[in-house]
Design a protein around this motif. Structure first.
Motif, PDB file in Angstrom:
ATOM      1  N   TYR A 122       0.815  -1.255  -0.081  1.00  0.00           N
ATOM      2  CA  TYR A 122      -0.076   0.004   0.073  1.00  0.00           C
ATOM      3  C   TYR A 122       0.925   1.149  -0.066  1.00  0.00           C
ATOM      4  CZ  TYR A 122       1.391   0.309   4.857  1.00  0.00           C
ATOM      5  OH  TYR A 122       1.741   0.307   6.224  1.00  0.00           O
ATOM      6  N   ARG A 123       0.349   2.372  -0.294  1.00  0.00           N
ATOM      7  CA  ARG A 123       0.921   3.661  -0.297  1.00  0.00           C
ATOM      8  C   ARG A 123       0.985   4.345   1.105  1.00  0.00           C
ATOM      9  NH1 ARG A 123       2.848   7.779  -4.111  1.00  0.00           N
ATOM     10  NH2 ARG A 123       2.636   9.882  -3.412  1.00  0.00           N
ATOM     11  N   LEU A 124       2.258   4.611   1.860  1.00  0.00           N
ATOM     12  CA  LEU A 124       2.182   5.359   2.883  1.00  0.00           C
ATOM     13  C   LEU A 124       1.703   6.654   2.951  1.00  0.00           C
ATOM     14  CD1 LEU A 124       6.228   4.135   3.733  1.00  0.00           C
ATOM     15  CD2 LEU A 124       3.965   3.466   4.992  1.00  0.00           C
ATOM     16  N   GLY A 125       1.077   7.086   4.130  1.00  0.00           N
ATOM     17  CA  GLY A 125       0.208   8.283   4.092  1.00  0.00           C
ATOM     18  C   GLY A 125      -1.080   8.228   3.605  1.00  0.00           C
ATOM     19  N   GLU A 126      -1.571   7.159   2.980  1.00  0.00           N
ATOM     20  CA  GLU A 126      -3.126   7.069   2.633  1.00  0.00           C
ATOM     21  C   GLU A 126      -3.780   6.255   3.821  1.00  0.00           C
ATOM     22  OE1 GLU A 126      -2.429   7.372  -2.119  1.00  0.00           O
ATOM     23  OE2 GLU A 126      -3.088   5.676  -1.311  1.00  0.00           O
ATOM     24  N   HIS A 152      -3.492   5.938  -4.382  1.00  0.00           N
ATOM     25  CA  HIS A 152      -4.892   5.247  -4.365  1.00  0.00           C
ATOM     26  C   HIS A 152      -4.985   3.831  -5.008  1.00  0.00           C
ATOM     27  CE1 HIS A 152      -6.279   9.189  -3.400  1.00  0.00           C
ATOM     28  NE2 HIS A 152      -5.885   9.650  -4.277  1.00  0.00           N
ATOM     29  N   THR A 153      -3.830   3.169  -4.525  1.00  0.00           N
ATOM     30  CA  THR A 153      -3.912   1.785  -4.920  1.00  0.00           C
ATOM     31  C   THR A 153      -3.195   0.709  -3.868  1.00  0.00           C
ATOM     32  OG1 THR A 153      -1.523   1.741  -6.131  1.00  0.00           O
ATOM     33  CG2 THR A 153      -3.555   2.271  -7.515  1.00  0.00           C
ATOM     34  N   VAL A 154      -3.771  -0.575  -3.770  1.00  0.00           N
ATOM     35  CA  VAL A 154      -3.174  -1.667  -3.028  1.00  0.00           C
ATOM     36  C   VAL A 154      -2.888  -2.714  -3.925  1.00  0.00           C
ATOM     37  CG1 VAL A 154      -4.207  -0.947  -0.682  1.00  0.00           C
ATOM     38  CG2 VAL A 154      -5.401  -2.505  -2.220  1.00  0.00           C
ATOM     39  N   ASP A 155      -2.057  -3.503  -3.770  1.00  0.00           N
ATOM     40  CA  ASP A 155      -1.576  -4.636  -4.221  1.00  0.00           C
ATOM     41  C   ASP A 155      -1.905  -5.870  -3.255  1.00  0.00           C
ATOM     42  OD1 ASP A 155      -1.081  -3.651  -6.691  1.00  0.00           O
ATOM     43  OD2 ASP A 155       0.907  -3.579  -6.238  1.00  0.00           O
ATOM     44  N   VAL A 156      -2.634  -6.779  -3.640  1.00  0.00           N
ATOM     45  CA  VAL A 156      -2.940  -8.070  -2.892  1.00  0.00           C
ATOM     46  C   VAL A 156      -2.352  -9.196  -3.376  1.00  0.00           C
ATOM     47  CG1 VAL A 156      -4.787  -9.481  -1.698  1.00  0.00           C
ATOM     48  CG2 VAL A 156      -5.405  -6.958  -2.254  1.00  0.00           C
ATOM     49  N   LEU A 157      -1.258  -9.761  -2.930  1.00  0.00           N
ATOM     50  CA  LEU A 157      -0.616 -10.878  -3.443  1.00  0.00           C
ATOM     51  C   LEU A 157      -1.040 -12.186  -2.802  1.00  0.00           C
ATOM     52  CD1 LEU A 157       1.358  -8.154  -2.895  1.00  0.00           C
ATOM     53  CD2 LEU A 157       2.315  -9.180  -4.991  1.00  0.00           C
ATOM     54  N   LEU A 166      -7.844  -0.087  -7.209  1.00  0.00           N
ATOM     55  CA  LEU A 166      -7.942   1.259  -6.987  1.00  0.00           C
ATOM     56  C   LEU A 166      -8.700   1.486  -5.772  1.00  0.00           C
ATOM     57  CD1 LEU A 166      -7.903   4.419  -7.812  1.00  0.00           C
ATOM     58  CD2 LEU A 166      -9.974   3.794  -9.157  1.00  0.00           C
ATOM     59  N   VAL A 167      -7.968   2.282  -4.661  1.00  0.00           N
ATOM     60  CA  VAL A 167      -8.576   2.557  -3.360  1.00  0.00           C
ATOM     61  C   VAL A 167      -9.553   3.864  -3.436  1.00  0.00           C
ATOM     62  CG1 VAL A 167      -8.398   3.084  -0.817  1.00  0.00           C
ATOM     63  CG2 VAL A 167      -7.010   1.280  -2.366  1.00  0.00           C
ATOM     64  N   ILE A 168     -10.751   3.915  -3.521  1.00  0.00           N
ATOM     65  CA  ILE A 168     -11.772   5.062  -3.312  1.00  0.00           C
ATOM     66  C   ILE A 168     -11.651   5.523  -1.864  1.00  0.00           C
ATOM     67  CG2 ILE A 168     -13.886   5.966  -3.737  1.00  0.00           C
ATOM     68  CD1 ILE A 168     -14.524   3.412  -5.481  1.00  0.00           C
ATOM     69  N   PRO A 169     -11.036   6.766  -1.731  1.00  0.00           N
ATOM     70  CA  PRO A 169     -11.128   7.366  -0.523  1.00  0.00           C
ATOM     71  C   PRO A 169     -12.314   7.286   0.679  1.00  0.00           C
ATOM     72  CG  PRO A 169     -10.258   9.010  -1.987  1.00  0.00           C
ATOM     73  CD  PRO A 169     -10.813   7.916  -2.942  1.00  0.00           C
ATOM     74  N   PRO A 170     -12.030   6.862   1.697  1.00  0.00           N
ATOM     75  CA  PRO A 170     -13.515   6.420   2.466  1.00  0.00           C
ATOM     76  C   PRO A 170     -14.230   7.365   2.775  1.00  0.00           C
ATOM     77  CG  PRO A 170     -11.120   5.763   3.625  1.00  0.00           C
ATOM     78  CD  PRO A 170     -10.714   6.495   2.354  1.00  0.00           C
ATOM     79  N   ASP A 171     -13.805   8.743   2.554  1.00  0.00           N
ATOM     80  CA  ASP A 171     -14.825   9.917   2.834  1.00  0.00           C
ATOM     81  C   ASP A 171     -15.415  10.325   1.560  1.00  0.00           C
ATOM     82  OD1 ASP A 171     -12.431  10.931   1.721  1.00  0.00           O
ATOM     83  OD2 ASP A 171     -12.184  12.636   3.374  1.00  0.00           O
ATOM     84  N   THR A 172     -15.374   9.535   0.526  1.00  0.00           N
ATOM     85  CA  THR A 172     -15.917   9.972  -0.732  1.00  0.00           C
ATOM     86  C   THR A 172     -17.608   9.745  -0.612  1.00  0.00           C
ATOM     87  OG1 THR A 172     -14.147   8.975  -2.084  1.00  0.00           O
ATOM     88  CG2 THR A 172     -16.243   9.047  -3.155  1.00  0.00           C
TER      89      THR A 172
END
Length: 204
Positions: A122-126, A152-157, A166-172
């Motif tokens: 995941y991306r740090l800070g998000e 705005h991405t996560v990789d599931v391996l 693509l991670v849609i921000p939770p507060d969208t």
């Protein structure tokens, strides 16, 4: 699209919101070669931040029908073998920035396609700070945060397969998130991350 079903789970109940969107199958790829036609690197940058090394146990939620439907509504993935996928295989709309807690909702939905998940990058800070290892649904998962990870991405391996979401921000706003989920999970859609978010009035 082929529907993804959750595995049985025990523990606390999930919050249910009024929102539904069809969830399809999952486009997967090997760590060395992408079977979707998208090239992916087998390594990540080594700029992972130092966080607590202790693992974080998270109880598995109760697998009620309402909770399962609500979790599926927040995940949209392209069908296996759908061809071109662009930068992502689908989209995910988590409730919060608590990564480990949110993974307890996400990973059971991917189990049927990926098998046992071994690592999530995941991306740090998000996301809120997370330990490098966590117990999710009784499984030990490695969590790898990178400053260089695509926003705005996560990789599931899993052992041989990977999915990029693509991670849609939770507060969208609930009025905007469904269109992103639908577009990102549509077979053959090769829109970039920026284009997918911009179409719903969100910035990358």
């Amino acid at each position: 699209m082929q529907q993804v079903g959750p595995a049985p789970r025990e523990g606390r109940k999930l919050k249910v919101t009024e929102f539904f969107l069809h969830v399809g199958g999952l486009s997967t790829s090997t760590s060395a070669n992408s079977d979707t036609g998208r090239s992916r690197s087998g390594t990540e940058s080594t700029d992972m931040a130092s966080v607590a090394l202790t693992s974080t146990p998270i109880p598995t939620p109760v697998a009620s029908a309402a909770a399962s439907d609500e979790s599926r509504a927040r995940l949209s993935v392209k069908s296996v073998g759908s061809g071109t996928t662009g930068q992502v295989d689908g989209a995910w709309w988590p409730h919060s920035r608590g990564l480990v807690e949110e993974l307890s909702n996400l990973l059971p939905l991917l189990l049927g396609r990926l098998g046992r998940v071994e690592r999530v990058s995941y991306r740090l800070g998000e996301w809120d700070p997370a330990a490098r290892k966590a117990d999710v649904g009784g499984e030990r998962i490695r969590l790898a945060g990178f400053n260089s990870k695509a926003a705005h991405t996560v990789d599931v391996l899993a052992e041989q397969h990977r999915v990029t979401l693509l991670v849609i921000p939770p507060d969208t706003a609930p009025a905007l998130a469904p269109s992103v989920l639908e577009a990102a999970g549509t077979d053959g859609n090769a829109d970039s991350i920026a284009a997918l978010l911009a179409a719903a009035g969100l910035s990358n």
